[in-house]
Design an enzyme around this catalytic site. Structure first.
Site, PDB file in Angstrom:
ATOM      1  N   PHE A 140       0.858  -1.188   0.000  1.00 41.51           N
ATOM      2  CA  PHE A 140       0.000   0.000   0.000  1.00 41.51           C
ATOM      3  C   PHE A 140       0.889   1.231   0.000  1.00 41.51           C
ATOM      4  CE2 PHE A 140      -2.326   3.576   1.653  1.00 41.51           C
ATOM      5  CZ  PHE A 140      -3.461   3.544   0.859  1.00 41.51           C
ATOM      6  N   ASP A 225       9.151   2.934   2.039  1.00 38.64           N
ATOM      7  CA  ASP A 225       7.961   3.708   2.392  1.00 38.64           C
ATOM      8  C   ASP A 225       7.724   3.503   3.886  1.00 38.64           C
ATOM      9  OD1 ASP A 225       5.451   4.687   2.964  1.00 38.64           O
ATOM     10  OD2 ASP A 225       4.498   3.862   1.171  1.00 38.64           O
ATOM     11  N   LYS A 254       2.254  11.055   7.510  1.00 34.07           N
ATOM     12  CA  LYS A 254       1.465  10.755   8.698  1.00 34.07           C
ATOM     13  C   LYS A 254       1.973  11.448   9.972  1.00 34.07           C
ATOM     14  CE  LYS A 254      -1.126   7.049   6.838  1.00 34.07           C
ATOM     15  NZ  LYS A 254      -0.851   5.907   5.993  1.00 34.07           N
TER      16      LYS A 254
END
Ligand code: PLP
Length: 400
Positions: A140, A225, A254
């Site tokens: 993802f 990531d 985030k």
């Protein structure tokens, strides 16, 4: 207005691209969120790890308010007095020579993909428009068209082609598969060190190290990531550090803003980020002074409150306790730091109903990949609060 009214409005006027739990949150503090009926819940999702520092952290709030009263947006057409300090502090904290700020995680991933391609053409000598990037099944990385091009989740991808060429997918956790997929045109390998959305999938020890070696030997960039796993979540600043791996590129987002504001960044050394020239990439809001001030405060909280150590200690405790719960439904409990997945057996009927049952008991968690309940509370949680939650989790994992 009550919970029902808010939900009705949302269903009528908003696109239905999410299926949230039916809880309408109106305020939050630390590890707790409160709904419009005044009910309190322990947040075990942390906005997918964006609020590692806890909700409405007072120091980040203070930085936000102070900066909002001065200047919020200059655009990168002009300079501001916050971004240079964010660059310097990010570099000192992460050991990378440079960074490039964006807003959402997906934008930072796109930035890294562009960077890898540019490096392939300008440095490695790959023929123009032939660069390949190797990615892993179950990944993802966000929701843009180029990124969903290499998603293996049909729901994320199938209705959204035509897609972007240049991506090669290999099984996650299999370093040999990466070695086999490398060609002279390979620019980079892009991986999550732990697949969070994929169901808290932790590769076997040594995988990241092997991948990094394969990349080095073949003159291929290793890009991690760490948007979900980074910034202390797994018990280290970055999850790759559990294997002493330093990727060529690390992507963060985030928790970089502690949940106040979308701030993301690509971290790399000068031989890479120095390749971008004016005009090749940008973002109106990327690197804005409000976001930069918030990110500086968010990073300071991670350091000052030793959130990585907290995540490691409390994560170990939480996972041990979860693993000890006798339950007919649980297949496996796994995790690193405070990123924990409880995988249910296929016959348990999916994780969603367990999440709904926990909601009724004042604990908010979200299923990931149908059969996994993710426990990822803010890293400011304490042992007492974990002990408060455990009996309810035990009950839910033992329901019929
Ligand atoms: C959340 C996430 C993204 C995307 O971030 P957005 O801010 O939602 O665009 C990318 N990669 C990983 C690993 C993520 O968890």
């Amino acid at each position: 207005m009550n919970t029902k009214d808010f939900i009705a409005l949302e269903e009528q006027y908003g696109a239905h691209n999410y299926h949230p739990l039916d809880v309408v949150i109106e305020k939050a503090e630390g590890v707790w969120v409160y709904d419009v009926d005044g009910k309190r819940y322990l947040d075990c999702l942390s906005a997918y790890s964006a609020v590692n520092q806890g909700h409405v952290h007072p120091k980040i709030l203070e930085a936000l308010i102070e900066q909002a009263g001065k200047v919020t947006l200059t655009s990168r057409a002009f300079r501001n007095d916050q971004l240079p300090l964010l660059y310097k502090e990010l570099s000192e904290m992460t050991g990378y020579g440079m960074s490039l700020p964006m807003n959402s995680g997906a934008e930072a991933v796109e930035t890294a993909l562009k960077l890898a391609r540019k490096w392939a053409y300008r440095v490695k000598g790959v023929p123009r428009h032939q660069a390949e990037i190797i990615v892993a099944e179950g990944n993802f990385h966000g929701r843009t068209i180029s990124i969903v091009t290499f998603s293996s989740e049909p729901l994320y991808r199938d209705d959204f082609g035509p897609f972007t060429p240049g991506f090669v997918t290999v099984p996650y956790g299999d370093a040999d598969a990466i070695a086999k997929a490398v060609t002279p045109n390979t620019a980079a390998v892009l991986l999550e060190p732990i697949q969070g959305e994929g169901g808290v999938i932790i590769p076997t020890a040594g995988y990241l190290k092997k991948v990094a070696e394969i990349c080095r030997k073949n003159n291929v960039l290793f890009m991690a990531d760490e948007i979900q796993t980074g910034l202390a979540r797994t018990g280290k600043l970055f999850a790759c550090q559990h294997e002493s791996v330093r990727p060529d590129v690390t992507i963060v987002g985030k928790a970089l803003s502690g949940g106040f504001y979308p701030v993301s960044a690509v971290l790399a050394d000068k031989f890479l980020l120095g390749l971008f020239t004016p005009g090749e990439h940008g973002s109106t809001f990327g690197g804005n002074p409000l976001g930069a001030a918030v990110a500086r405060a968010a990073l300071r909280v991670i350091r000052e409150e030793k959130l990585a150590e907290r995540a490691r200690e409390l994560g170990e405790y939480f996972m041990e306790q979860l693993a000890e719960i006798p339950s007919p439904h649980v297949k496996e409990v796994r995790g690193k730091g405070l990123l924990i997945g409880v995988e249910l057996k296929p016959e348990a009927g999916g994780a969603r109903r367990f999440c709904e049952a926990m909601q009724a008991k004042g604990i908010l968690a979200k299923e990931t990949h149908d059969h996994v309940i993710r426990f990822a509370p803010p890293l400011v949680i304490d042992k007492e609060t974990i002990d408060w939650a455990l009996p309810s989790i035990r009950d839910v994992l033992n329901m019929a």
